[in-house]
Design a protein around this motif. Structure first.
Motif, mmCIF file in Angstrom:
data_model
loop_
_atom_site.group_PDB
_atom_site.id
_atom_site.type_symbol
_atom_site.label_atom_id
_atom_site.label_comp_id
_atom_site.label_asym_id
_atom_site.label_seq_id
_atom_site.Cartn_x
_atom_site.Cartn_y
_atom_site.Cartn_z
ATOM 1 N N ILE A 17 29.362 16.754 37.196
ATOM 2 C CA ILE A 17 28.551 15.730 36.545
ATOM 3 C C ILE A 17 29.059 15.641 34.975
ATOM 4 O O ILE A 17 29.297 16.540 34.475
ATOM 5 C CB ILE A 17 26.922 16.599 36.245
ATOM 6 N N ASP A 18 29.468 14.205 35.042
ATOM 7 C CA ASP A 18 30.336 13.763 33.631
ATOM 8 C C ASP A 18 29.417 13.628 32.544
ATOM 9 O O ASP A 18 28.039 13.444 32.827
ATOM 10 C CB ASP A 18 31.222 12.735 33.921
ATOM 11 N N LYS A 22 27.245 10.597 35.670
ATOM 12 C CA LYS A 22 27.823 10.306 36.931
ATOM 13 C C LYS A 22 28.289 11.516 37.664
ATOM 14 O O LYS A 22 28.851 12.613 36.951
ATOM 15 C CB LYS A 22 28.917 9.342 36.717
ATOM 16 N N THR A 23 27.992 11.423 38.806
ATOM 17 C CA THR A 23 28.413 12.656 39.660
ATOM 18 C C THR A 23 29.469 12.429 40.696
ATOM 19 O O THR A 23 29.764 11.301 41.130
ATOM 20 C CB THR A 23 27.005 12.953 40.452
ATOM 21 N N TYR A 24 30.188 13.369 40.898
ATOM 22 C CA TYR A 24 31.364 13.618 42.023
ATOM 23 C C TYR A 24 31.356 14.885 42.960
ATOM 24 O O TYR A 24 30.764 15.576 42.229
ATOM 25 C CB TYR A 24 32.617 13.366 41.232
#
Length: 285
Positions: A17-18, A22-24
């Motif tokens: 989670i940045d 935003k998630t990756y």
């Protein structure tokens, strides 16, 4: 940026989670400090995870929930590898059972269960695990897991207890025979992974009465030997995480109904519930 990982013995899911939210998500093989050293784990992270991380944000915290991470010494095996892989991050290692409880129950009390390659259960008071009936691993327990189901299948095959048409289907699908099976189980690493690798056969033949009974018995064994040990197991919801529970949730529901218990959520992967738990409870710093 924070990283949250949920790892079983077979596979791990990593959620990043940045700072903008935003998630990756990335997948790797799983880690278990009972079977792997810090060096082995670090090698896997370097080979399977780090090359995929193309974002520029600095990872300041890693929360790793892992199979086999219930004891301090075992946590440190994993933590040592993570500290080397993410040298600027604060490292926190927790048991995967706590991940299951947080993802399934949030801040509510109940019973959380794992039924994937391996299995485990606990009573969770909404904040902490307050009771854990030991799973004992594949050779002494692990009821309800994919490894346990595979064990029941392999026992039936090697003892000629499978119905003939299933015996023939097994031999058409797999080259392993009794000697190969015993070698993989007793002399090679990761026997639970090996036994769980026969889950596709179980799923492909789930309409067969013999297979249905095998699956039912494995979940019933988990209930009788583990879940029923919690004093109020019929009063609270019982949730499950893991691909085995999720894919066979119809039979799982029948077992709990027959036992007079309440089935709660059944989720394949707890990572989204874990992310929500960390966000809602301000645990991202």
């Amino acid at each position: 940026m924070i990283a949250i990982a949920d790892s079983g013995t077979t596979k791990a899911t990593w959620l990043f989670i940045d700072n903008a939210g935003k998630t990756y998500i990335h997948k790797t093989t799983g880690f278990n400090p009972y079977f792997q050293s810090s060096e082995n784990i670090l090698e896997s992270i370097k080979a399977e995870l780090l090359p995929k991380l193309t974002f520029n944000d600095t990872i300041h915290k890693v929360v790793f929930y892992g199979a086999g991470c219930e004891q301090t010494a075992k946590k440190e095996v994993v933590a040592s590898a993570l500290k080397q892989a993410f040298d600027e991050a604060k490292i926190e290692v927790q048991h995967d059972l706590l991940a299951a409880a947080r993802a399934l129950l949030g801040t509510n009390a109940g019973i959380a269960c794992i039924a994937g390659t391996g299995s485990n259960t606990c009573f969770y008071d909404g904040k902490n695990i307050v009771q854990n009936v030991q799973s004992l691993g594949l050779f002494m327990g692990d009821e309800g897991s994919g490894g346990y189901k595979g064990k029941l299948l392999l026992k039936a095959y090697t003892r000629l207890a499978l119905p003939q048409h299933l015996h023939e289907k097994f031999e058409a699908k797999y080259t392993d025979r009794t000697a190969d099976i015993l070698d993989n189980v007793y002399t090679k690493p990761f026997p639970s992974r090996y036994m769980a690798s026969f889950m596709p056969f179980i799923l492909e033949n789930i309409e067969e009465p013999f297979i249905q009974q095998l699956v039912y018995q494995s979940f019933a064994d988990q209930f009788d030997n583990c879940i029923s040990r919690y004093a109020n197991h019929k009063e609270v919801e019982i949730g499950f995480v893991g691909s085995v529970a999720y894919l066979l949730r119809g039979i799982l529901a029948k077992v709990l109904q027959d036992k007079g218990a309440k089935l709660g959520a059944v989720v394949r992967d707890p990572i989204e519930g874990l992310a929500e738990y960390h966000v809602l409870n301000g645990l991202l710093d």
